[in-house]
Design a protein around this motif. Sequence first.
Motif, PDB file in Angstrom:
ATOM      1  N   PHE A 248      -4.676   2.603  -2.910  1.00 36.43           N
ATOM      2  CA  PHE A 248      -5.340   1.495  -2.131  1.00 36.43           C
ATOM      3  C   PHE A 248      -6.772   1.786  -1.513  1.00 36.43           C
ATOM      4  N   HIS A 249      -6.651   2.717  -0.837  1.00 31.80           N
ATOM      5  CA  HIS A 249      -8.131   2.976   0.106  1.00 31.80           C
ATOM      6  C   HIS A 249      -9.221   3.612  -0.842  1.00 31.80           C
ATOM      7  N   GLY A 250      -8.784   3.722  -2.214  1.00 35.17           N
ATOM      8  CA  GLY A 250      -9.963   4.050  -2.943  1.00 35.17           C
ATOM      9  C   GLY A 250     -10.471   2.940  -3.974  1.00 35.17           C
ATOM     10  N   LEU A 251      -9.804   1.685  -3.492  1.00 35.16           N
ATOM     11  CA  LEU A 251     -10.340   0.436  -4.273  1.00 35.16           C
ATOM     12  C   LEU A 251     -11.522  -0.209  -3.463  1.00 35.16           C
ATOM     13  N   SER A 252     -12.169  -0.883  -4.088  1.00 33.67           N
ATOM     14  CA  SER A 252     -13.480  -1.747  -3.411  1.00 33.67           C
ATOM     15  C   SER A 252     -12.789  -2.667  -2.494  1.00 33.67           C
ATOM     16  N   LEU A 253     -13.519  -3.156  -1.208  1.00 32.71           N
ATOM     17  CA  LEU A 253     -12.959  -4.177  -0.437  1.00 32.71           C
ATOM     18  C   LEU A 253     -12.480  -5.380  -1.150  1.00 32.71           C
ATOM     19  N   ASP A 254     -13.116  -6.258  -2.051  1.00 34.17           N
ATOM     20  CA  ASP A 254     -12.590  -7.149  -2.828  1.00 34.17           C
ATOM     21  C   ASP A 254     -11.291  -6.837  -3.564  1.00 34.17           C
ATOM     22  N   GLN A 255     -11.173  -5.719  -3.927  1.00 33.13           N
ATOM     23  CA  GLN A 255      -9.956  -5.276  -4.781  1.00 33.13           C
ATOM     24  C   GLN A 255      -8.888  -5.308  -3.685  1.00 33.13           C
ATOM     25  N   ARG A 256      -9.137  -4.599  -2.798  1.00 30.11           N
ATOM     26  CA  ARG A 256      -8.179  -4.337  -1.672  1.00 30.11           C
ATOM     27  C   ARG A 256      -7.598  -5.939  -0.951  1.00 30.11           C
ATOM     28  N   LYS A 257      -8.687  -6.623  -0.954  1.00 27.98           N
ATOM     29  CA  LYS A 257      -8.247  -8.047  -0.506  1.00 27.98           C
ATOM     30  C   LYS A 257      -7.331  -8.728  -1.450  1.00 27.98           C
ATOM     31  N   GLU A 258      -7.440  -8.645  -2.582  1.00 27.96           N
ATOM     32  CA  GLU A 258      -6.780  -9.245  -3.646  1.00 27.96           C
ATOM     33  C   GLU A 258      -5.440  -8.408  -3.697  1.00 27.96           C
ATOM     34  N   ALA A 259      -5.177  -7.280  -3.569  1.00 28.71           N
ATOM     35  CA  ALA A 259      -4.101  -6.554  -3.517  1.00 28.71           C
ATOM     36  C   ALA A 259      -3.138  -7.105  -2.463  1.00 28.71           C
ATOM     37  N   LEU A 260      -3.811  -7.175  -1.169  1.00 36.77           N
ATOM     38  CA  LEU A 260      -3.051  -7.798  -0.188  1.00 36.77           C
ATOM     39  C   LEU A 260      -2.413  -9.064  -0.306  1.00 36.77           C
ATOM     40  N   ASP A 261      -2.957 -10.003  -0.906  1.00 34.38           N
ATOM     41  CA  ASP A 261      -2.576 -11.210  -1.448  1.00 34.38           C
ATOM     42  C   ASP A 261      -1.085 -10.908  -2.268  1.00 34.38           C
ATOM     43  N   THR A 262      -1.515 -10.167  -3.363  1.00 29.68           N
ATOM     44  CA  THR A 262      -0.134  -9.760  -4.276  1.00 29.68           C
ATOM     45  C   THR A 262       1.046  -8.900  -3.301  1.00 29.68           C
ATOM     46  N   LEU A 383      -6.015   3.863  14.734  1.00 27.44           N
ATOM     47  CA  LEU A 383      -4.417   3.477  14.495  1.00 27.44           C
ATOM     48  C   LEU A 383      -4.451   1.850  14.293  1.00 27.44           C
ATOM     49  N   THR A 384      -5.596   1.214  14.848  1.00 29.05           N
ATOM     50  CA  THR A 384      -5.841   0.119  15.061  1.00 29.05           C
ATOM     51  C   THR A 384      -6.735  -0.846  14.022  1.00 29.05           C
ATOM     52  N   ASN A 385      -6.330  -1.936  13.262  1.00 32.39           N
ATOM     53  CA  ASN A 385      -7.094  -2.533  12.604  1.00 32.39           C
ATOM     54  C   ASN A 385      -7.441  -1.783  11.189  1.00 32.39           C
ATOM     55  N   LEU A 386      -6.330  -1.546  10.447  1.00 28.60           N
ATOM     56  CA  LEU A 386      -6.357  -0.833   9.404  1.00 28.60           C
ATOM     57  C   LEU A 386      -5.799  -1.297   8.145  1.00 28.60           C
ATOM     58  N   VAL A 387      -5.490  -2.469   8.050  1.00 28.19           N
ATOM     59  CA  VAL A 387      -4.976  -3.080   6.894  1.00 28.19           C
ATOM     60  C   VAL A 387      -5.876  -3.182   5.913  1.00 28.19           C
ATOM     61  N   HIS A 388      -7.114  -3.806   6.291  1.00 30.64           N
ATOM     62  CA  HIS A 388      -8.035  -3.822   5.227  1.00 30.64           C
ATOM     63  C   HIS A 388      -8.479  -2.528   4.527  1.00 30.64           C
ATOM     64  N   SER A 389      -8.274  -1.284   5.152  1.00 33.80           N
ATOM     65  CA  SER A 389      -8.674  -0.106   4.714  1.00 33.80           C
ATOM     66  C   SER A 389      -7.596   0.770   3.861  1.00 33.80           C
ATOM     67  N   HIS A 390      -6.418   0.504   4.589  1.00 31.73           N
ATOM     68  CA  HIS A 390      -5.223   1.183   4.035  1.00 31.73           C
ATOM     69  C   HIS A 390      -3.920   0.453   3.716  1.00 31.73           C
ATOM     70  N   GLY A 391      -4.158  -0.807   3.765  1.00 28.68           N
ATOM     71  CA  GLY A 391      -3.148  -1.468   3.116  1.00 28.68           C
ATOM     72  C   GLY A 391      -1.928  -1.977   3.887  1.00 28.68           C
ATOM     73  N   ALA A 392      -1.018  -2.704   3.267  1.00 29.50           N
ATOM     74  CA  ALA A 392       0.366  -3.162   3.928  1.00 29.50           C
ATOM     75  C   ALA A 392       0.923  -1.979   4.843  1.00 29.50           C
ATOM     76  N   GLY A 393       0.877  -0.903   4.412  1.00 30.14           N
ATOM     77  CA  GLY A 393       1.418   0.157   5.037  1.00 30.14           C
ATOM     78  C   GLY A 393       0.870   0.443   6.425  1.00 30.14           C
ATOM     79  N   ALA A 394      -0.182  -0.081   6.602  1.00 29.81           N
ATOM     80  CA  ALA A 394      -0.952   0.216   8.013  1.00 29.81           C
ATOM     81  C   ALA A 394      -0.049   0.089   9.376  1.00 29.81           C
TER      82      ALA A 394
END
Length: 436
Positions: A248-262, A383-394
């Motif tokens: 997840f961290h290796g994806l682009s920001l747009d790809q990460r946003k799309e992944a979070l939706d799924t 440890l705060t505000n990491l969902v966009h960078s490290h995914g649902a597991g943040a």
Amino acid sequence: MYDVIGIGVGPYNLGLAALLEQTGELDAVFFEKTPSFVWHPGMLVEKMDLQVPFLADLATFADPKSPYTFMNYLYENDRMFPFFFHQHFKVPRQEYNHYLQWVANQLSNLRFGHTVIDVIDHKDDDIPHYQVVAEETATGEKKYVKAKHVVMGTGNEPVVLDGMDGLPNEDIIHSSRYLFEKDHLLKAKHVTVVGSGQSALEVFLDLLEEQERQDMKVTLFTRTGGLFQLDQAKFAQEMFTPEYVDYFHGLSLDQRKEALDTLKPLRKGIDPETLTRLYTKLYHRTTAGEASRVLIQPMTEVKDIEAVDDGYQLNCRQWQEEHDFTYHSDKVVLATGYKPHIPDWFSTRFKDKVKWEEDGMYQVSRDYQLEFHDDRNHHFFTLTNLVHSHGAGATNLGLSVHRNVHIINTIAGKTLYKNQQDTTFQQFSMKHYGNE
């Protein structure tokens, strides 16, 4: 000069403090504004469990032999046999809070009753470091402490609807204060819960189970299309592994946003046991002909709330039908979630120094360092505000130990704790195949 200073003591930084104290190699101190440790005190609803198994404690994934594991907590508190006979993989919320307090009471590197009011970057000194200013609540005394690295674990703050600030706290409450206001809620004739996640269902179910008066009505408005359960399938849970975080961290920001939706069924779903308890309660309630005392309506967004003579008017919209309507209630519980709490000093001192992927989304390295415009060896971890960078597991408690191991090993410059490898049966990335 400490090796690291922690800002805030929630479960994440508490786990970091426990692991650091066990190493015996790194000096650390953690500051927390509250007078003692307590975890979500307003939502410690009886009979409600964590959504993760007991192995997702503060230490097991890093060191199963640690004295700060949940199993050792059970042993030291003579609860091994009751837990064994309970035959339940998940921990009740109240017991989890007691476990965290048990750990906190044993650690010597925690300073409660201290609010961090400033962090100053001394990057040009002979030994680059951060100076943390902490104010003691009881005396107002300011303490100036230096560290080579800092870890910001300032947690989240409640999200409320626009314009809610001026309404009485005892009538329009966020779910984070539910237990503090529960007695007042149960005296009302009509309570409306707004929200579609686990907290909303826990509050709604608890009110139903406590609803004794025949003239009391309870309503639930959810913005989602229905009450959907958490995806607990085994392959779905592999999204909460180090391998998926790497991917997840290796994806682009747009790809990460799309992944979070799924991944919403993994992030926003409701525990199946909670839904079963709710359905069973409603089934027995309708047997007695009391269905009119309960309303559950999905696909409904509460736009705002207005005070009227005899209570509150909720201005709502059924978004699928595009139908606007008003709804009356005496009390309202907003289970509308949380947002990252970013301290004022961070915006003042560091906003222009760090890189940003987008407004509100700072750039974070794989090992949880903020990315600065300049090169530096004194690191600022978050440890705060990491969902966009490290995914649902943040926000996953099990992965928080994995995160702490990354931070400790980076600070130490060597492996003090082993991180688990090859933890999934699925392969997420094609990069290891090369360009063939």
